[in-house]
Design a protein around this motif. Structure first.
Motif, PDB file in Angstrom:
ATOM      1  N   ASP A  65      50.815  32.581  32.455  1.00 11.83           N
ATOM      2  CA  ASP A  65      50.426  30.846  32.064  1.00 11.83           C
ATOM      3  C   ASP A  65      49.153  30.545  31.855  1.00 11.83           C
ATOM      4  N   PRO A  66      48.572  30.480  31.083  1.00 10.24           N
ATOM      5  CA  PRO A  66      47.454  29.759  31.044  1.00 10.24           C
ATOM      6  C   PRO A  66      46.940  28.223  31.962  1.00 10.24           C
ATOM      7  N   LEU A  67      47.136  28.016  32.499  1.00  7.77           N
ATOM      8  CA  LEU A  67      47.369  26.759  33.399  1.00  7.77           C
ATOM      9  C   LEU A  67      46.874  27.107  34.607  1.00  7.77           C
ATOM     10  N   SER A  68      47.802  28.521  35.000  1.00  4.97           N
ATOM     11  CA  SER A  68      47.891  28.878  36.527  1.00  4.97           C
ATOM     12  C   SER A  68      47.086  29.926  36.732  1.00  4.97           C
ATOM     13  N   ALA A  69      46.362  30.469  35.377  1.00  4.29           N
ATOM     14  CA  ALA A  69      45.376  31.371  35.756  1.00  4.29           C
ATOM     15  C   ALA A  69      43.682  30.270  35.267  1.00  4.29           C
ATOM     16  N   LEU A  70      44.090  29.540  34.678  1.00  2.00           N
ATOM     17  CA  LEU A  70      42.841  28.537  35.466  1.00  2.00           C
ATOM     18  C   LEU A  70      42.704  28.357  36.688  1.00  2.00           C
ATOM     19  N   ARG A  71      43.833  27.252  37.011  1.00  2.00           N
ATOM     20  CA  ARG A  71      43.331  26.710  38.271  1.00  2.00           C
ATOM     21  C   ARG A  71      43.083  28.089  39.493  1.00  2.00           C
ATOM     22  N   GLU A  72      43.668  29.468  39.278  1.00  2.00           N
ATOM     23  CA  GLU A  72      43.345  30.537  39.813  1.00  2.00           C
ATOM     24  C   GLU A  72      41.632  30.322  39.475  1.00  2.00           C
ATOM     25  N   ARG A  73      40.900  30.449  38.948  1.00  2.00           N
ATOM     26  CA  ARG A  73      39.550  30.405  39.085  1.00  2.00           C
ATOM     27  C   ARG A  73      38.954  29.178  39.920  1.00  2.00           C
ATOM     28  N   LEU A  74      39.515  27.941  39.667  1.00  2.00           N
ATOM     29  CA  LEU A  74      39.010  26.702  39.994  1.00  2.00           C
ATOM     30  C   LEU A  74      39.373  26.071  41.656  1.00  2.00           C
TER      31      LEU A  74
END
Length: 213
Positions: A65-74
């Motif tokens: 999912d897109p939010l998990s991808a973003l949180r892993e980067r941040l």
């Protein structure tokens, strides 16, 4: 330190044959957060990723999912906060991707993984030496990656560490990646400081002291 305070996760067994698998089909939507000017398909092996392999192999980290991808980067910056610097969000995008061919990955979120010695620590323990040893075992056993729970996203989210040749892969990309700030649930942005908001502190004047003065 009690026994429960020690890390229970150990290195992989001599064989991971029969380890639970998760099939990632060609139609499975995958999401990767990356720099605005960089391609999404990067298989790194510099040791800074949880499941990094050794040269000539590499690992690309995506989420389901897109939010998990973003949180892993941040994550390293986000931590327990609810906001990150605006500049970090501005230079990040999230691509929707798909594999060109289906592959099976080791499913560490399956209850059957416990039989092989896997604990939830595989998803969160630091440093990464032990998880990387598991990654090598899975790669050598023919798995195309690892399915695991992303460290910085609680709940039933899933992330994938995909294995392939090191470096950039010439695979289809998202022609219109989503800016990080437009991802539903994205962390709030801390405004970049304006010059007028900054206080300039000048170093104190120093004066040479002559010997004998």
């Amino acid at each position: 330190m009690t026994g429960r305070e020690r890390t229970a996760l150990g290195p992989p067994p001599a064989s991971v044959a029969g380890f639970p698998a998760y099939s990632v089909g060609e139609g499975t939507d995958l999401f990767r957060a990356h720099g605005r000017g960089l391609g999404p398909w990067w298989f790194g092996n510099d040791g800074t990723g949880r499941f990094d392999l050794r040269t000539p192999r590499g690992t690309c980290y995506v989420a389901l999912d897109p939010l998990s991808a973003l949180r892993e980067r941040l994550g390293p910056v986000l931590g327990g906060s609810q906001a990150v610097p605006e500049s970090l969000l501005e230079e990040s995008v999230v691509s929707r991707l798909r594999l060109s061919a289906a592959r099976d990955v080791a499913n560490t979120q399956d209850r059957g993984a416990a039989v092989f010695g896997v604990t939830r620590e595989l998803e969160s323990t630091v440093p990464y030496a032990v998880p990387q040893a598991w990654a090598r075992a899975f790669d050598e056993a023919g798995f195309g990656g690892v399915r695991y729970g992303p460290r910085f996203t609680p709940g039933d989210s899933s992330a994938l560490a995909l294995f392939d040749a090191e470096g950039a892969a010439d695979w289809p990309v998202d022609p219109d990646p989503v800016p990080a700030q437009q991802v539903p649930g994205a962390p709030a942005a801390l405004p970049n400081p304006r010059r007028s908001d900054l206080t300039v502190v000048r170093p104190p004047r120093t004066r040479a002291v002559r010997e004998g003065s």
